[in-house]
Design an enzyme around this catalytic site. Sequence first.
Site, mmCIF file in Angstrom:
data_model
loop_
_atom_site.group_PDB
_atom_site.id
_atom_site.type_symbol
_atom_site.label_atom_id
_atom_site.label_comp_id
_atom_site.label_asym_id
_atom_site.label_seq_id
_atom_site.Cartn_x
_atom_site.Cartn_y
_atom_site.Cartn_z
ATOM 1 C CG ASP A 15 -1.891 1.173 1.187
ATOM 2 O OD1 ASP A 15 -2.935 1.034 0.525
ATOM 3 O OD2 ASP A 15 -1.607 2.223 1.803
ATOM 4 C CG MET A 28 4.996 6.427 -2.780
ATOM 5 S SD MET A 28 5.367 4.818 -3.550
ATOM 6 C CE MET A 28 7.160 4.813 -3.503
ATOM 7 C CG HIS A 174 -6.615 6.247 4.330
ATOM 8 N ND1 HIS A 174 -6.623 5.808 3.023
ATOM 9 C CD2 HIS A 174 -7.912 6.377 4.689
ATOM 10 C CE1 HIS A 174 -7.870 5.703 2.605
ATOM 11 N NE2 HIS A 174 -8.665 6.041 3.597
ATOM 12 C CG ASP A 179 -4.511 1.231 5.015
ATOM 13 O OD1 ASP A 179 -4.985 0.984 6.137
ATOM 14 O OD2 ASP A 179 -4.683 2.324 4.437
#
Length: 210
Positions: A15, A28, A174, A179
């Site tokens: 994730d 990212m 999140h 996750d």
Amino acid sequence: MSARRVKPSRCISVDIEADGPIPGPYSMLSIGAAVAGTQDADGFTPADPEERTFYRELRPISSEFVPEALAVSGLDRDRLTAHGAEPAVALAEFSAWVGEVSAGAQPVMCGYPASYDWTFLYWYLIRFTGESPFGHSGCLDMKTLYATKAGLPLRAVAKGTMPRELLSRRRHTHHALDDAIEQAELLANLMAWPGPGPGPGPGASVPRSG
């Protein structure tokens, strides 16, 4: 002549959290991964998703961001700009970790849905390390897996439409590592699920020959 033996797949739930829709213009900001299990000709063997994990927070690569996307993760771009890992270092460490946990098997990135996370992960791997431990297509989308088993159109699928027993009991926070672990449990349940109708439910042992 015996058939060539195919290497097992080491399924790694990944994730990522990002501050925009695409890599390059946007960044990212974190990556989390957990070994979900191993799939071979005899079936799928789940792993404890908390046993082998990876997590890094990364320095942004541009000044652009979408406030709504950034708000999802709750990460602080100013803090990451000052203290986040350099992407080249973090991605090299990630590739080395994938190699370690995939010894004797071929690594497969697994996501829900995989499309967004794979787009950022693959772009970052190629941009900052020059190669991907998953190759260019070693990716499994759990949303597609469920749609196929359930006999549903892909666009009709959401976690809210799935049988509750398929879903992890963990919260979707999140936070990339939280996750990834949650989705590793979802994958194990999906692999064991025979589809709608009578039959053993998730958590039942997966038949193996021997």
